[in-house]
Design a protein around this motif. Structure first.
Motif, mmCIF file in Angstrom:
data_model
loop_
_atom_site.group_PDB
_atom_site.id
_atom_site.type_symbol
_atom_site.label_atom_id
_atom_site.label_comp_id
_atom_site.label_asym_id
_atom_site.label_seq_id
_atom_site.Cartn_x
_atom_site.Cartn_y
_atom_site.Cartn_z
ATOM 1 N N ARG A 71 43.329 43.360 42.412
ATOM 2 C CA ARG A 71 44.138 42.440 43.214
ATOM 3 C C ARG A 71 45.628 42.502 42.849
ATOM 4 O O ARG A 71 46.484 42.322 43.690
ATOM 5 N N ASP A 75 45.977 45.123 48.063
ATOM 6 C CA ASP A 75 45.440 44.099 48.940
ATOM 7 C C ASP A 75 44.147 44.595 49.607
ATOM 8 O O ASP A 75 43.681 44.033 50.586
ATOM 9 N N GLY A 97 39.576 37.017 43.922
ATOM 10 C CA GLY A 97 40.160 37.797 45.012
ATOM 11 C C GLY A 97 39.238 38.774 45.706
ATOM 12 O O GLY A 97 39.644 39.438 46.659
#
Ligand code: CA
Length: 235
Positions: A71, A75, A97
């Motif tokens: 993360r 992305d 994430g």
């Protein structure tokens, strides 16, 4: 003609890796493989993948630490693989994430349904769309109106916020913590009863049978998932 997507598999178990590779290649996805966390993280740069499938039980690094590092670096959508005994780790990885998870053992139908939802995140960006539709449910995100079939349904601002977060992650799990934090703020991340109340209300308004929801699904112990019609993902 779309270009083939590249998936980075970080998994030490060779049988799971073989299954993933053959199932993914069969559907036209390309794969590269790493059998530990360090190699996987290095391959993020060298291979430039479109998506990562990450096993939580790796020999060299904790899967949650790998998720955090991924993360920090990118992305990219992350799909985690977890064993039933790693329930708590799974939730931590999602909160760190990761975008979704599969519990081992899983079938190729389930795998592809998850990948479709993740790829939608890359290709269209649900966050930017104005109308969300699945089955009989239609949500106008700019005018903040919700319809079931022809009928407009009146929902409260909090219900709308919850629904729009689930829409932003359509097809993907959203953890209790994520929902509570986004709607009520960090001081309420343990107030899971809020979610039971508001999701219950939403189901009564949106579902034909609230006891057997078709759209607003419970992910036991983890969070909620807005189901989407995805004919391409059905086997
Ligand atoms: Ca493993």
């Amino acid at each position: 003609m779309t270009t083939s997507h590249l998936i980075l598999l970080i998994e030490d178990d060779i049988q799971t890796r073989r299954f993933l590779k053959s199932s993914l290649n069969h559907r036209g996805w390309q794969t590269v493989e790493a059998d530990n966390g360090k190699t996987g993280l290095a391959m993020l740069n060298s291979e430039n993948p479109d998506l990562v499938i990450l096993d939580l039980g790796l020999p060299d690094m904790d899967g949650i630490a790998v998720t955090r590092r991924l993360r920090q670096l990118s992305d990219l959508p992350i799909l985690i693989l977890s064993a039933r005994s790693q329930e708590q780790n799974k939730i931590m990885a999602l909160d760190a994430g990761a975008d979704d998870y599969l519990t081992k053992p899983f079938g190729s139908g389930e795998l592809h349904a998850r990948l479709q939802a993740l790829m939608r995140r890359i290709s269209r960006g649900i966050a930017n769309q104005e109308i969300f539709e699945t089955g009989q449910l239609r949500v106008d995100l700019t005018r903040r109106k919700v319809f079931v079939g022809e009928n407009e349904v009146r929902i409260t601002p909090i219900e709308f916020r919850l629904l729009s977060i689930l829409i932003r992650h359509a097809g993907l799990v959203v953890t209790h913590r994520q929902l509570l934090q986004e709607v009520w703020g960090a001081e309420h991340i343990h107030d899971q009863h809020y979610l039971r109340i508001y999701l219950g209300q939403l189901r009564h308004k949106l579902e034909i049978n609230p006891a057997r929801p078709r759209y607003l699904l419970t992910e036991m112990g983890v969070g909620y998932r807005l189901a989407v019609d995805d004919h391409s993902s059905q086997d």
